[in-house]
Write an enzyme that holds these catalytic residues in place. Sequence first.
Site, PDB file in Angstrom:
ATOM      1  N   LYS A  76       0.842  -1.203   0.000  1.00 48.85           N
ATOM      2  CA  LYS A  76       0.000   0.000   0.000  1.00 48.85           C
ATOM      3  C   LYS A  76       0.873   1.248   0.000  1.00 48.85           C
ATOM      4  O   LYS A  76       1.878   1.306   0.730  1.00 48.85           O
ATOM      5  CB  LYS A  76      -0.902  -0.025   1.243  1.00 48.85           C
ATOM      6  CG  LYS A  76      -1.900   1.106   1.344  1.00 48.85           C
ATOM      7  CD  LYS A  76      -2.777   0.924   2.579  1.00 48.85           C
ATOM      8  CE  LYS A  76      -3.801   2.020   2.738  1.00 48.85           C
ATOM      9  NZ  LYS A  76      -4.650   1.811   3.944  1.00 48.85           N
ATOM     10  N   SER A 151      -9.545   1.687   3.096  1.00 51.31           N
ATOM     11  CA  SER A 151      -8.694   2.435   2.206  1.00 51.31           C
ATOM     12  C   SER A 151      -7.647   1.564   1.495  1.00 51.31           C
ATOM     13  O   SER A 151      -7.067   2.012   0.504  1.00 51.31           O
ATOM     14  CB  SER A 151      -7.973   3.550   2.969  1.00 51.31           C
ATOM     15  OG  SER A 151      -7.151   2.995   3.984  1.00 51.31           O
ATOM     16  N   SER A 175      -9.646  -0.629   7.441  1.00 50.35           N
ATOM     17  CA  SER A 175      -9.123  -0.526   6.071  1.00 50.35           C
ATOM     18  C   SER A 175      -8.407  -1.751   5.522  1.00 50.35           C
ATOM     19  O   SER A 175      -8.073  -1.770   4.339  1.00 50.35           O
ATOM     20  CB  SER A 175      -8.202   0.680   5.945  1.00 50.35           C
ATOM     21  OG  SER A 175      -8.983   1.826   5.748  1.00 50.35           O
TER      22      SER A 175
HETATM   23  N1  GLN Z   1     -12.837   4.233   6.593  1.00 52.45           N
HETATM   24  C1  GLN Z   1     -12.252   4.630   7.842  1.00 52.45           C
HETATM   25  C2  GLN Z   1     -11.822   6.072   7.735  1.00 52.45           C
HETATM   26  O1  GLN Z   1     -12.068   6.662   6.758  1.00 52.45           O
HETATM   27  C3  GLN Z   1     -11.092   3.750   8.177  1.00 52.45           C
HETATM   28  C4  GLN Z   1      -9.897   4.035   7.362  1.00 52.45           C
HETATM   29  C5  GLN Z   1      -8.712   3.190   7.720  1.00 52.45           C
HETATM   30  O2  GLN Z   1      -8.829   2.162   8.392  1.00 52.45           O
HETATM   31  N2  GLN Z   1      -7.577   3.628   7.284  1.00 52.45           N
HETATM   32  O3  GLN Z   1     -11.246   6.625   8.618  1.00 52.45           O
END
Ligand code: GLN
Length: 484
Positions: A76, A151, A175
């Site tokens: 990532k 994400s 995420s």
């Molecule tokens: N969707 C959640 C956020 O927007 C979690 C994102 C993540 O785990 N990086 O914060």
Amino acid sequence: MTDLTLHQAQDALRQRKVSSVELTEAFLQRLISIEPKITAYITVLPDVARRQAQEADRRLAQGDRAPLLGIPLAIKDVLCTQGIQTTCGSRILQGFVPPYDATVVAKLKAEGAILLGKTNTDEFAMGSSTENSAYFVTHNPWDLTRVPGGSSGGSAAAVAARTAIAALGTDTGGSVRQPASYCGIVGIKPTYGRVSRYGLVAFASSLDQVGCLTQDVRDAAILLRAIAGYDRRDSTSVNLPVPDYEQVLGQPIKGLRIGVPREYFVAGMQPEVERAVRAALAECEKLGATLQELSLPHTEYALAAYYLIAPAEASANLARYDGIKYGYSYPQGQDMWDSYRRTRQYGFGAEVKRRIMLGTYALSAGYYDAYYLKAQKVRTLIKNDFDKAFQMCDVLMAPTTPTVAFRIGEKVDDPLQMYLSDVLTLSLNLAGLCGMSIPCGFAQGLPIGLQLIGRTFDEETILRVAHAYEQATEWHRQRPVLKA
Ligand code: GLN
């Protein structure tokens, strides 16, 4: 060759049935034919990969048996890679080339893994669909009109599309698990402190954790062991021995107590998701586990607490992007303040700005006690709920997400709807626990995820249960059909 799991590829490489150069070349070829449809990668690294594969073959020939030796992986784009652009899916870091590797990247390299490329992400990992990437959207390999989740959507889509054998993601509020669920693969978020965060570009430092996206549970066990462990460069990493996670796979789950939190079967969830998860629970019962319904009473406050704590930490962490040290810099500022302001105005996207504003507000004098401090107290209550539950059971099981993957564009204009797709995953991060998502069925051709929640530093139990369930079912063998 690109259909091999990590452990199958490991066997094939060790038995010299295939070389790392051949395997890597097969993935680079598949990238050319499939990647334009999926767009999972921000950066593809054919030259780096080829060079590493040659070196891996040399080590293999000498009998080196490092577990990841010669295995093509994706990372990532929030993890620093020395000499390779690291964007975090943001314009503000376009062109930023880190002078060092994140600890997890260094560990993969030391084992001789092949770095195929850096994967797409919501900007600074803020989002649930990869639609917040400043570059492009990633498509779900099961249905190209749908999101892969986020994400870590690029990493999940690459693994599901078999343009990487496995990938690293990060999980601050779901995420790793949510995109794993949407893409029909395995995702594990280790306990906070299990894996070093050194070189992971910070979003919310008390929640961030690096995790693995893989094709099956054995692959997750292998990859997790490779990245886990104490690191003196991350003061929150914990100095505990790292178990050989593969050893617990295959152990029976007879007598194991599975807790089923009532609050995780939320109103408005897709009926097929509930049905698939209930069927998975019944399967575990058949394998000899006992089910126990229980309550995590503060669950309903988790989303609100998360969306104060995470943005508060983000607002502080993102203060460093002023155009001086990293990436994009507005060239024609009238003075220093104007340059700062415009760099951030043009460099950050809408969601990141929203989080900075939310976080700054929650931390400001006069509101700190009412919002930030209150959210921290709620965080403790949520942790206490889990502590009580784990007195009665060994592992918790629930859906990973209330629905299957949604359509691209469906939620972009409604941040609250987007936030709700993580309602079942983010409590774990608040409590610092470990969790996993594994495939447990389909609805309208789209994968459904089963979530397993474990005690702190007890990744072994969730891996063992996940493996027992996986081996009793066929879901992990299903793959999306993708034509070049
Ligand atoms: N969707 C959640 C956020 O927007 C979690 C994102 C993540 O785990 N990086 O914060």
